[in-house]
Design a protein around this motif. Structure first.
Motif, PDB file in Angstrom:
ATOM      1  N   GLY A 238      14.579 -15.324  62.792  1.00 19.97           N
ATOM      2  CA  GLY A 238      14.702 -15.357  61.127  1.00 19.97           C
ATOM      3  C   GLY A 238      15.256 -14.026  60.579  1.00 19.97           C
ATOM      4  O   GLY A 238      15.965 -13.834  59.688  1.00 19.97           O
ATOM      5  N   SER A 239      15.099 -12.897  61.338  1.00 19.86           N
ATOM      6  CA  SER A 239      15.572 -11.454  60.948  1.00 19.86           C
ATOM      7  C   SER A 239      17.248 -11.901  61.008  1.00 19.86           C
ATOM      8  O   SER A 239      17.612 -11.261  59.910  1.00 19.86           O
ATOM      9  CB  SER A 239      14.880 -10.555  61.556  1.00 19.86           C
ATOM     10  N   LEU A 240      17.700 -12.373  61.963  1.00 16.44           N
ATOM     11  CA  LEU A 240      18.954 -12.368  61.996  1.00 16.44           C
ATOM     12  C   LEU A 240      19.526 -13.239  60.947  1.00 16.44           C
ATOM     13  O   LEU A 240      20.559 -12.899  60.095  1.00 16.44           O
ATOM     14  CB  LEU A 240      19.525 -12.943  63.319  1.00 16.44           C
ATOM     15  N   TRP A 241      19.137 -14.686  60.728  1.00 18.43           N
ATOM     16  CA  TRP A 241      19.791 -15.301  59.617  1.00 18.43           C
ATOM     17  C   TRP A 241      19.358 -14.760  58.415  1.00 18.43           C
ATOM     18  O   TRP A 241      20.178 -14.684  57.394  1.00 18.43           O
ATOM     19  CB  TRP A 241      18.823 -16.549  59.768  1.00 18.43           C
ATOM     20  N   GLY A 242      18.127 -13.801  58.175  1.00 19.68           N
ATOM     21  CA  GLY A 242      17.980 -13.311  56.831  1.00 19.68           C
ATOM     22  C   GLY A 242      19.199 -12.175  56.502  1.00 19.68           C
ATOM     23  O   GLY A 242      19.440 -12.322  55.427  1.00 19.68           O
TER      24      GLY A 242
END
Lengths: 285, 314, 257
Positions: A238-242
Motif C-alpha cells: 500500500g505504501s508503494l502504491w500510495g
C-alpha cells in the motif's frame, strides 16, 4: 497535449516510486523493529550525492558508481542505527525527534560540503524513445524499469525468502517469531541496511535524472509519509502504491493547476481519501 | 513556588541594573521564542500531541498583524486580535481533520507539518499581499494601550524588553490557568492514556482541539511581536527549521514544564550570540543538541533539576 | 427496564466472539454474567460500554439505542465500565488519578460555568470534589496511598483504584469486568462491602466473573455464556445446576488442551 500528459505520468510515476521507496522503508522498519526512521530521505540524499561524486568527480561510469553509492547509504544507515535509532525502539515520538535532529545535521553537513547550488550530472543515457507523436526519454524508462524490478524483488523477497517471512512473522507477532527462532538484532540490522540501502538506490537513480539539492531528503520523507498514510499505515505494498498515486497526481495536477502549489495537491487528495477511507486506500480497520 | 517568584521578579527588575543592549537583545529573543516554546509545550509536553504547525501560525500572524496595522490602519495591539482569531480558525480546521482521524504521534506530526507547508506555499506565492520571497520590511512601531497612559509606542530595548516579558508572562499565566483547572486534568489524561480518558467520560476530540487551539492562539502573539522587533517578515518564518528550533528548545529545557521551554529558549537563543556560527553549523549544533537531549537527558534541564531536587528532599 | 441488549453480535475476522445475545438489566438490581474463559464476556461488556462497535444487534439505554455512541458519551449517560486488567494513569498520583475521574461530576454540576475556573472562580466545587475523592479512596482502602504514584501500586490496589475512579464517575449502571480476579481474601471482602454500599446508594451493577462463587454471594440473577452464546439465565443456584453450564465449565476443563 498527449505528450505533456504522458510525460508527466511517467515523471510522476518515477518520482512517486521514490516516495514509495521511502514509504516502504519507513513502514518496513517500523513494522519490524518498532523504530521510526523518519530521516530515511537523508539516506536517499547521501546516495544521490555519493553517485554524483563518484561519477562526476572521480569519473566512474554511472552504473559502476550506483553500487558503492548504495553501500555508502547503507553503511550510514548502519551507523545511525547503532549510534541513535536502536535507543528509540517502540517510542515513536523519540524516533521522530532523533530523526529530525539527524535530518538537520545531515542536511546542513551537505550544505557545508556541497553548497545550496543545485548540481546536475551529465546525461547518462541521452535520447528518447519515440512512440508515434510521444517521446519518452530513455533514461527515465530505464529508471522506471529498475524501480519496478526492485519493487517486484522486494515483494518476492518478503513473500518467499526466510528473512522476508521472518520479517512478516515478526511484524505480526513478535513473541511467536521469537519462539520460531528469529534473532531480533540480526533482523533489525538487516532491515536497517535494506531500507537505507534502498533509499540510497533511489537517490542514485534520482541523480541521473534531476538536479540535486541538500534539502531533497526532507521533502522526500514528507511525501513518503503522506504516501504511507495514503496507502494505509502498516501496509507495505500500500505504501508503494500510495507513493505512485501521489507522484502521478502531483505530476498531472501541475499541468492543469498552478505549479507553485504542486506540493498541496497530494495533501488535498490525502485528506479527501481519509474522509472516505479513514484507514487509507489499502489499509484495514 | 518561591524560587519561581524570585526568578520572575529578577527578570522584571533586570533592566534597572543591567543596561547592556547586548544582553537585553538576547533576552527579548528569548522571551519571544519562549512564548512559542511554552505554547508548543502545552500541546506536546502536556497534551502529548507533537504539533509541527507552530511555524504556520507564527508566520501568518506576523504577516497579518503588520498588514492589518499598515494597510487597515489598526493600532498594533488591536491588530494582534484578528491574527489570534485566524490562528484559532486554522488550528480548528487542521486539528479537526487530524483528531477526527485519530492521527497520533508521528502521523499527527507529519500531517500538521504538511499543512504548515501548504500555508507556507500560499504565503510564498501570494505576491500581491506578501511580496513573495522578498518579504516585507516592517515600518512603524508597535503601540500598546496602557491604563492611565493611553496609547504608547514601543521604542528602545528597555521598552521592548518589558513588552515581550509581559507577553511571555501572560502566556505562561494563561497556560498555567488552563493546566491547573479541570482542563489540565483532561490534557494529562489524554497524554497518558487516551482510551482510559474516554471511558471516564472525557471527550478526547474536544480537549485535544482545545489544547491545540489555545496553544496556537497564544503562539500567534509571538509572530506579531517578532515581525515588529526584527522589522522584517519573509516566508522563512514558516519554514520547517522554525519548528525544529522551537522543539529543540522545549526538549532541552524540559517538556511538560512551563519554565523548561523558557530555559531552553534562553540557552539556544544566546548560543549564536555568544559563539559566532554560520547558519549551517548552527543547524548541526541544534540537531546534535536535540539528539543528545532525547537519548541522554530526556527530561531536559528543568526536568532533570526537579528530579535532582526531589531526590535530595527525599 | 434500564438497559436492554438485543441480538448483540461481534465477529472479529471470521471469529464470532459474541453471537446473538439478548438480555435486560432492571433498575436497582445486581446481575451477573458468567462463563468460562474466552466465552465472550469481556467483548459483551465492552460493546455495552461503547468500547467496541457491535457487528449486529442493539443496546438500548432507557429505550434509546446507544451502540453507535462514543464511549465518553455513554459514560456521560451513566454507564461506566472497569477493566479486568486495571487501567490507571501510571505517572499520576493515586489522588490525581481519581481527580481525573471527577470530570463528569464537575461537568454535570457546573456545566459551562467551569470556564470561570480559568479566572479563579468556583474553586469551591473543586474542593468539594477533592473531598469526595478522598472519601472514595478511603472506601476502597487506598486512603493511605493517595500520594503514591499509581504505577507503584500492587495489582490488587490498582484494581481498587480503577473501581474508585469508576465510582467518581457517579455511574447509574456500573459494568465490572472480573472485579475479584487477582484479589486476596481480605481484598475481596472489602470489594463486596464497597459494591454493597454502592448498590445501596442506588447504582445498578452488572458483574462479569468466571469465579462463580463470588457472584453467588451478591447477584440475584445471572446469565451464562459459552462460545459467545447465552446458554442459561436465572437465579445463580438454578443457572449453576443447569446441565449446559456444567458442561461448559467441566467439559472445557476436561478437554485436552
Amino acid at each position: 497535449m498527449t505528450q505533456l500528459v504522458l510525460g508527466q505520468v511517467l515523471n510522476g510515476a518515477i518520482i512517486g516510486a521514490m516516495y514509495g521507496i521511502i514509504a516502504l522503508g519507513i513502514t518496513l522498519t517500523f513494522g519490524i523493529t518498532g523504530i521510526v526512521n523518519f530521516a530515511l530521505g537523508e539516506f536517499m540524499m547521501i546516495g544521490a550525492y555519493a553517485t554524483y561524486a563518484l561519477a562526476e568527480r572521480f569519473g566512474w561510469p554511472y552504473p559502476v558508481a550506483v553500487v558503492p553509492a548504495c553501500l555508502i547509504a547503507a553503511a550510514a544507515g548502519y551507523l545511525a542505527n547503532k549510534a541513535f535509532f536502536r535507543f528509540t525502539r517502540n517510542n515513536l515520538v523519540n524516533g521522530l525527534l532523533v530523526s529530525i535532529g539527524l535530518i538537520s545535521i545531515l542536511e546542513s553537513a551537505a550544505l557545508l560540503f556541497w553548497t545550496a547550488t543545485p548540481l546536475e550530472m551529465h546525461f547518462v543515457l541521452p535520447g528518447a524513445l519515440r512512440l508515434g507523436e510521444v517521446g519518452l526519454p530513455k533514461m527515465k524508462l530505464v529508471v522506471f524499469a529498475v524501480i519496478l524490478a526492485v519493487i517486484v524483488l522486494t515483494y518476492l523477497g518478503l513473500a518467499r525468502t526466510w528473512l522476508g517471512r521472518a520479517a512478516f512473522a515478526y511484524a505480526q507477532n513478535p513473541e511467536a517469531a521469537m519462539l520460531m527462532g528469529v534473532h531480533t538484532p540480526r533482523l533489525e540490522t538487516a532491515v536497517m541496511l535494506y531500507s537505507t540501502g534502498l533509499a540510497g538506490l533511489g537517490g542514485a537513480l534520482y541523480a541521473s535524472l534531476y538536479s540535486l539539492e541538500p534539502a531533497m531528503g526532507g521533502v522526500y520523507v514528507l511525501k513518503g509519509m503522506e504516501a504511507a498514510i495514503l496507502g494505509g499505515i502498516g501496509s507495505l505494498m500500500g505504501s508503494l502504491w500510495g507513493g505512485v498515486i501521489l507522484g502521478v497526481i502531483e505530476g498531472v495536477g501541475s499541468i492543469f493547476l498552478p505549479t507553485a502549489f504542486r506540493d498541496a495537491y497530494g495533501l488535498a487528495i490525502l485528506v479527501a481519501i481519509l474522509l472516505f477511507r479513514p484507514a487509507g486506500l489499502f489499509g484495514t480497520e | 513556588m518561591i524560587l519561581r517568584l524570585v526568578l520572575w521578579s529578577a527578570l522584571y527588575a533586570l533592566p534597572i541594573f543591567v543596561r547592556s543592549d547586548f544582553l537585553l537583545t538576547i533576552l527579548i529573543f528569548t522571551f519571544i521564542y519562549g512564548m512559542l516554546g511554552v505554547t508548543l509545550d502545552l500541546i506536546f509536553g502536556f497534551t502529548g500531541q507533537l504539533s509541527m504547525f507552530h511555524p504556520a501560525v507564527f508566520g501568518v500572524s506576523a504577516y497579518m498583524t503588520y498588514l492589518l496595522a499598515s494597510k487597515a490602519g489598526l493600532p498594533f495591539w488591536l491588530a494582534t486580535i484578528p491574527s489570534a482569531l485566524t490562528a484559532v480558525v486554522l488550528a480548528m480546521i487542521v486539528g479537526s481533520i487530524c483528531f477526527k482521524f485519530r492521527l497520533k504521534t508521528f502521523y499527527f506530526a507529519v500531517v500538521t507539518l504538511a499543512f504548515a507547508e501548504v500555508i507556507r506555499l500560499v504565503v510564498l506565492n501570494w505576491n500581491s499581499v506578501t511580496n513573495g520571497t522578498l518579504g516585507l520590511v516592517v515600518t512603524g512601531r508597535p503601540t500598546v494601550w496602557l491604563p492611565g497612559m493611553g496609547v504608547v509606542a514601543i521604542k528602545g530595548p528597555v521598552a521592548w524588553y518589558y513588552l515581550t516579558l509581559v507577553s511571555l508572562t501572560l502566556t505562561v499565566i494563561v497556560c498555567a490557568r488552563c493546566l491547573s483547572s479541570w482542563m489540565g486534568r483532561c490534557f494529562g489524561a489524554i497524554r497518558l492514556n487516551e482510551d482510559l480518558a474516554r471511558t471516564l467520560g472525557i471527550d478526547v476530540f474536544r480537549y485535544k482541539l482545545a489544547s491545540f487551539a489555545v496553544g496556537n492562539a497564544l503562539a500567534s502573539f509571538a509572530g506579531g511581536l517578532y515581525g515588529y522587533y526584527t522589522a522584517y517578515i519573509d516566508p522563512g518564518y514558516l519554514s520547517i527549521n522554525q519548528s525544529m528550533d522551537v522543539l529543540a528548545m522545549v526538549l532541552l529545557g524540559g517538556q511538560g514544564t512551563l519554565i523548561g521551554p523558557i530555559v531552553g529558549s534562553l540557552v539556544l537563543t544566546s548560543l549564536p550570540h555568544v559563539i559566532d556560527l554560520r547558519a549551517e553549523a548552527r543547524a548541526i549544533l541544534y540537531g546534535a543538541i536535540l539528539i543528545f537531549t532525547i537519548l541522554v537527558m530526556p527530561r531536559g534541564i528543568v526536568g532533570t533539576f526537579n528530579a535532582w531536587r526531589a531526590r535530595r528532599a527525599a | 427496564m434500564l438497559l436492554e441488549v438485543r441480538g448483540l453480535t461481534k465477529r472479529f475476522m471470521g471469529l464470532t466472539a459474541v453471537s446473538d445475545v439478548s438480555f435486560t438489566v432492571e433498575p436497582g438490581e445486581i446481575m451477573g454474567i458468567i462463563g468460562p474463559n474466552g466465552s465472550g464476556k469481556t467483548t459483551l461488556l465492552s460493546m455495552m460500554a461503547g468500547l467496541l462497535a457491535p457487528t449486529a444487534g442493539a443496546v438500548r439505554w432507557q429505550g434509546e439505542e446507544i451502540q453507535h455512541l462514543r464511549p465518553d458519551v455513554i459514560a456521560a449517560r451513566g454507564i461506566v465500565k472497569t477493566f479486568q486488567n486495571p487501567q490507571v494513569f501510571a505517572e499520576l498520583t493515586v489522588f490525581d488519578n481519581a481527580m481525573v475521574a471527577t470530570h463528569l461530576a464537575l461537568k454535570r454540576s457546573r456545566g459551562a460555568r467551569r470556564l470561570g475556573e480559568l479566572v479563579g472562580l468556583g474553586r469551591a466545587a473543586e474542593r468539594t470534589l477533592a473531598g469526595q475523592v478522598a472519601e472514595a479512596l478511603a472506601l476502597c482502602n487506598l486512603g493511605g496511598a493517595t500520594r503514591q504514584l499509581a504505577g507503584n501500586l500492587s495489582y490488587g490496589e490498582e484494581k481498587m483504584l480503577g473501581l474508585a475512579m469508576a465510582l467518581m464517575c457517579r455511574p447509574r449502571l456500573l459494568l465490572l469486568d472480573e472485579p475479584a480476579s487477582g484479589l486476596g481474601r481480605e481484598e475481596i471482602d472489602n470489594l463486596v462491602a464497597v459494591l454493597t454500599k454502592v448498590h445501596a446508594a442506588g447504582a445498578t451493577l452488572c458483574i462479569v466473573d468466571h469465579k462463580v462463587g463470588f457472584l453467588r454471594g451478591i447477584a440475584r440473577r445471572v446469565i451464562a455464556l459459552d462460545h459467545g452464546e447465552k446458554i442459561a439465565e436465572g437465579p445463580p443456584e438454578a443457572v449453576l445446576e443447569n446441565p449446559a453450564v456444567i458442561e461448559a465449565y467441566l467439559g472445557r476443563a476436561h478437554a485436552p488442551a
